[in-house]
Design a protein around this motif. Structure first.
Motif, mmCIF file in Angstrom:
data_model
loop_
_atom_site.group_PDB
_atom_site.id
_atom_site.type_symbol
_atom_site.label_atom_id
_atom_site.label_comp_id
_atom_site.label_asym_id
_atom_site.label_seq_id
_atom_site.Cartn_x
_atom_site.Cartn_y
_atom_site.Cartn_z
ATOM 1 N N UNK A 198 0.664 -1.098 -0.016
ATOM 2 C CA UNK A 198 -0.119 -0.106 -0.035
ATOM 3 C C UNK A 198 0.967 1.320 0.045
ATOM 4 N N UNK A 199 0.736 1.968 -1.072
ATOM 5 C CA UNK A 199 1.533 3.234 -1.223
ATOM 6 C C UNK A 199 0.590 4.372 -0.804
ATOM 7 N N UNK A 200 0.642 4.877 0.437
ATOM 8 C CA UNK A 200 -0.436 5.304 1.073
ATOM 9 C C UNK A 200 -0.126 7.119 1.009
ATOM 10 N N UNK A 201 1.297 7.650 0.593
ATOM 11 C CA UNK A 201 1.509 9.089 0.650
ATOM 12 C C UNK A 201 2.960 9.251 -0.485
ATOM 13 N N UNK A 202 3.269 10.222 -0.687
ATOM 14 C CA UNK A 202 4.515 10.543 -1.307
ATOM 15 C C UNK A 202 5.771 10.351 -0.439
ATOM 16 N N UNK A 203 5.491 10.301 0.993
ATOM 17 C CA UNK A 203 6.844 9.996 1.676
ATOM 18 C C UNK A 203 6.810 8.695 1.735
ATOM 19 N N UNK A 204 5.771 7.817 1.875
ATOM 20 C CA UNK A 204 5.899 6.392 1.624
ATOM 21 C C UNK A 204 6.615 5.886 0.276
ATOM 22 N N UNK A 220 1.998 -6.289 -6.525
ATOM 23 C CA UNK A 220 0.637 -5.289 -6.421
ATOM 24 C C UNK A 220 0.999 -4.147 -5.927
ATOM 25 N N UNK A 221 0.922 -2.948 -6.453
ATOM 26 C CA UNK A 221 1.389 -1.723 -5.792
ATOM 27 C C UNK A 221 0.153 -0.784 -5.985
ATOM 28 N N UNK A 222 -0.480 -0.683 -4.760
ATOM 29 C CA UNK A 222 -1.587 0.030 -4.781
ATOM 30 C C UNK A 222 -1.481 1.346 -4.047
ATOM 31 N N UNK A 228 -0.289 10.598 -5.512
ATOM 32 C CA UNK A 228 0.340 9.919 -4.924
ATOM 33 C C UNK A 228 1.045 8.711 -6.191
ATOM 34 N N UNK A 229 0.143 8.394 -6.832
ATOM 35 C CA UNK A 229 0.439 7.529 -8.185
ATOM 36 C C UNK A 229 1.571 8.266 -9.036
ATOM 37 N N UNK A 230 1.180 9.478 -9.309
ATOM 38 C CA UNK A 230 2.107 10.392 -10.100
ATOM 39 C C UNK A 230 3.524 10.434 -9.626
#
Length: 258
Positions: A198-204, A220-222, A228-230
């Motif tokens: 789970x990629x929950x922020x730009x910091x992550x 799977x990168x969610x 955050x996706x960009x």
């Protein structure tokens, strides 16, 4: 980038999937429960944490002002800002209104025992919030505003309020710092044993780039939201799916079965 249809909502919809939860605390525990409720195996492994701002005295003055009713509006652009207020034991004055950037932050406000007076419709973003809020308020009739944010957050809200002539104060409420993954967890991600992140922020995303680098092809990168996706894609991550409304609940519902 693709956004698949939400998976079946059964208790075993994610059976066999092992998911990295990149934040700890109450948030991480709640997300882990949601994942386990759908059959996944959550692994709470914080990549970031919040800490005091460099200018702690300025933060404390702003928090005291919130308690004393010095501001008509307080703008909160993350759940972490809410956590800082709550941890400091701030009782928000009855005459102070709270604007939350989206549903997740609004939920954190309510969970902390505060009232929410404004949440934007549609996409959760600082730009959406301030555009909709400004359409409803006149700077000549609005009292002092306080924007609480992290040291890494863009000044979208405060810049727009300043340009439009609102009486404004900005407070850096906390800093976001990286946390080193346990080497065993890092190896499980690299090997693909932990198959979902789970990629929950730009910091992550930043910490993943630094600590993991390249993911297995089937990972799977969610991502929790288009912004955050960009950022993740700029770092070379092949994002599998994006939650359009920046809700962790909808992101988990969108995770594909194994």
């Amino acid at each position: 980038m693709t956004t698949p249809m939400p998976a079946d909502d059964g208790a075993a919809a994610l059976a066999g999937r092992c998911v990295l939860v990149p934040r700890g605390g109450a948030w991480g525990e709640r997300v882990a429960r949601l994942l386990a409720g759908r059959g996944a195996t959550p692994v709470i492994a914080p990549l970031i944490r919040t800490t005091d701002p460099r200018d702690l005295a300025a933060r404390d003055r702003a928090f005291a002002g919130v308690a004393e009713g010095a501001y008509e509006w307080v703008f909160l652009t993350s759940a972490a800002s809410v956590e800082q207020l709550h941890a400091a034991g701030v009782d928000i004055s009855a005459g102070t209104h709270i604007a939350a950037v989206g549903r997740a932050t609004a939920r954190a406000v309510i969970d902390a025992g505060y009232d929410v007076d404004f949440v934007p419709a549609g996409r959760s973003s600082a730009a959406t919030m301030i555009d909709q809020w400004c359409a409803l308020h006149d700077p000549t009739r609005t009292g002092r505003c306080l924007v609480l944010r992290s040291d890494l957050a863009m000044a979208v809200v405060s810049d727009e309020l300043e340009v439009r002539g609102y009486d404004l104060e900005v407070c850096i409420a906390y800093r976001t710092v990286g946390v080193d993954l346990d080497p065993a967890v890092r190896d499980r991600v690299r090997s693909g044993e932990i198959d979902t992140v789970l990629i929950t922020s730009t910091s992550v995303a930043r910490e993943l780039a630094h600590q993991i680098g390249t993911f297995p092809p089937h990972a799977v990168l969610a991502s929790l939201g288009p912004g955050t996706t960009k950022d993740a894609e700029r770092r070379g991550f092949p994002v599998t799916l994006t939650s359009p409304d920046q809700s962790i609940e909808s992101l988990i519902l969108a995770l594909p079965p194994t």
